[in-house]
Design an enzyme around this catalytic site. Structure first.
Site, PDB file in Angstrom:
ATOM      1  N   ARG A  61       0.819  -1.213   0.000  1.00  0.00           N
ATOM      2  CA  ARG A  61       0.000   0.000   0.000  1.00  0.00           C
ATOM      3  C   ARG A  61       0.855   1.267   0.000  1.00  0.00           C
ATOM      4  O   ARG A  61       0.535   2.254  -0.675  1.00  0.00           O
ATOM      5  CB  ARG A  61      -0.929  -0.013   1.227  1.00  0.00           C
ATOM      6  CG  ARG A  61      -2.068   0.995   1.166  1.00  0.00           C
ATOM      7  CD  ARG A  61      -3.004   0.829   2.362  1.00  0.00           C
ATOM      8  NE  ARG A  61      -3.543  -0.506   2.454  1.00  0.00           N
ATOM      9  CZ  ARG A  61      -4.603  -0.935   1.748  1.00  0.00           C
ATOM     10  NH1 ARG A  61      -5.238  -0.128   0.941  1.00  0.00           N
ATOM     11  NH2 ARG A  61      -5.021  -2.178   1.891  1.00  0.00           N
ATOM     12  N   HIS A 107     -19.315   7.786  -1.051  1.00  0.00           N
ATOM     13  CA  HIS A 107     -19.629   6.471  -0.478  1.00  0.00           C
ATOM     14  C   HIS A 107     -21.146   6.247  -0.512  1.00  0.00           C
ATOM     15  O   HIS A 107     -21.904   7.145  -0.116  1.00  0.00           O
ATOM     16  CB  HIS A 107     -19.108   6.397   0.964  1.00  0.00           C
ATOM     17  CG  HIS A 107     -19.347   5.073   1.587  1.00  0.00           C
ATOM     18  ND1 HIS A 107     -18.587   3.960   1.272  1.00  0.00           N
ATOM     19  CD2 HIS A 107     -20.288   4.653   2.478  1.00  0.00           C
ATOM     20  CE1 HIS A 107     -19.047   2.921   1.948  1.00  0.00           C
ATOM     21  NE2 HIS A 107     -20.071   3.313   2.688  1.00  0.00           N
ATOM     22  N   ALA A 140      -6.635   8.006   5.803  1.00  0.00           N
ATOM     23  CA  ALA A 140      -6.067   6.664   5.652  1.00  0.00           C
ATOM     24  C   ALA A 140      -6.978   5.595   6.260  1.00  0.00           C
ATOM     25  O   ALA A 140      -6.724   4.403   6.118  1.00  0.00           O
ATOM     26  CB  ALA A 140      -4.676   6.612   6.273  1.00  0.00           C
ATOM     27  N   ASP A 143     -13.474   5.004   4.774  1.00  0.00           N
ATOM     28  CA  ASP A 143     -14.776   5.658   4.905  1.00  0.00           C
ATOM     29  C   ASP A 143     -14.930   6.443   6.213  1.00  0.00           C
ATOM     30  O   ASP A 143     -16.024   6.503   6.800  1.00  0.00           O
ATOM     31  CB  ASP A 143     -15.921   4.630   4.749  1.00  0.00           C
ATOM     32  CG  ASP A 143     -15.869   3.956   3.394  1.00  0.00           C
ATOM     33  OD1 ASP A 143     -15.423   4.599   2.427  1.00  0.00           O
ATOM     34  OD2 ASP A 143     -16.243   2.772   3.304  1.00  0.00           O
TER      35      ASP A 143
END
Ligand code: GRF
Length: 185
Positions: A61, A107, A140, A143
């Site tokens: 990541r 979202h 980070a 949501d």
């Protein structure tokens, strides 16, 4: 002068298409996988890059985020609007000398309810009568991050994940571009 906007995508790119239809100036599109949204960028003549990610334990990541950061900087990006982008950037993206409070996410639920990749299914299975969509600053953490805008969408009798998500996307396609026009134009 409009702030230079990048739009990361992973899917159909319907939100990206809505932004372009509503005259949001998009300077760069990043995809984390081959997806139809890349074709929308190509047809609109927007510079775009596929930065493929792994879907197993070897996914790094931090390295992925560093590559995305470099691409944003190379394209002199000032603001980022994730549109169906399914990878969470690591903390380096949100550092004060990077894109802190300059990355938005859409979202398909009324956060903080139903976080995660199955938000529409989860709302349906829970039996929620109202769900909706949220535009929020990304961090980070998946949501999380300060909420900028929300709109409710009623769950109808007989709804499937597809039918409910389709109605949520209709609302997102108005809400997100309108907000972006305020923030970047
Ligand atoms: C939207 O529902 C958004 O909230 C979620 O992905 C969907 C957009 O997908 N994160 P797309 O623009 O049709 O690819």
């Amino acid at each position: 002068m409009a702030r230079r906007l990048a739009v990361p995508i992973s899917g159909t790119g319907s939100l990206l298409a809505a932004m372009l239809e509503q005259k949001v100036p998009v300077e760069f599109v990043l995809a984390d996988r081959r997806c139809p949204g890349l074709e929308i960028a190509a047809q609109a003549g927007i510079p775009h890059t596929l930065l493929p990610r792994k879907f197993n334990r070897t996914f790094n990541r931090s390295a992925f985020t560093a590559s995305a950061l470099k691409l944003f900087r190379d394209h002199r990006i000032e603001f980022v609007a994730m549109a169906g982008f399914m990878t969470v950037f690591s903390a380096a993206m949100f550092a004060a000398d990077a894109y802190k409070l300059k990355v938005l996410n859409a979202h398909p639920s009324l956060l903080p309810a139903f976080k995660g990749h199955h938000a529409v299914k989860d709302a349906l299975e829970y039996g929620a009568k109202v769900t909706g969509c949220t535009i929020h600053y990304a961090t980070a953490k998946l949501d999380a991050g300060p909420i900028l805008a929300q709109e409710p969408v009623r769950v109808m009798l007989g709804d499937t994940v597809e039918s409910l998500h389709a109605r949520i996307k209709v609302v997102e396609r108005e809400l997100y571009p309108a907000l972006l026009r305020e923030l970047v134009c």
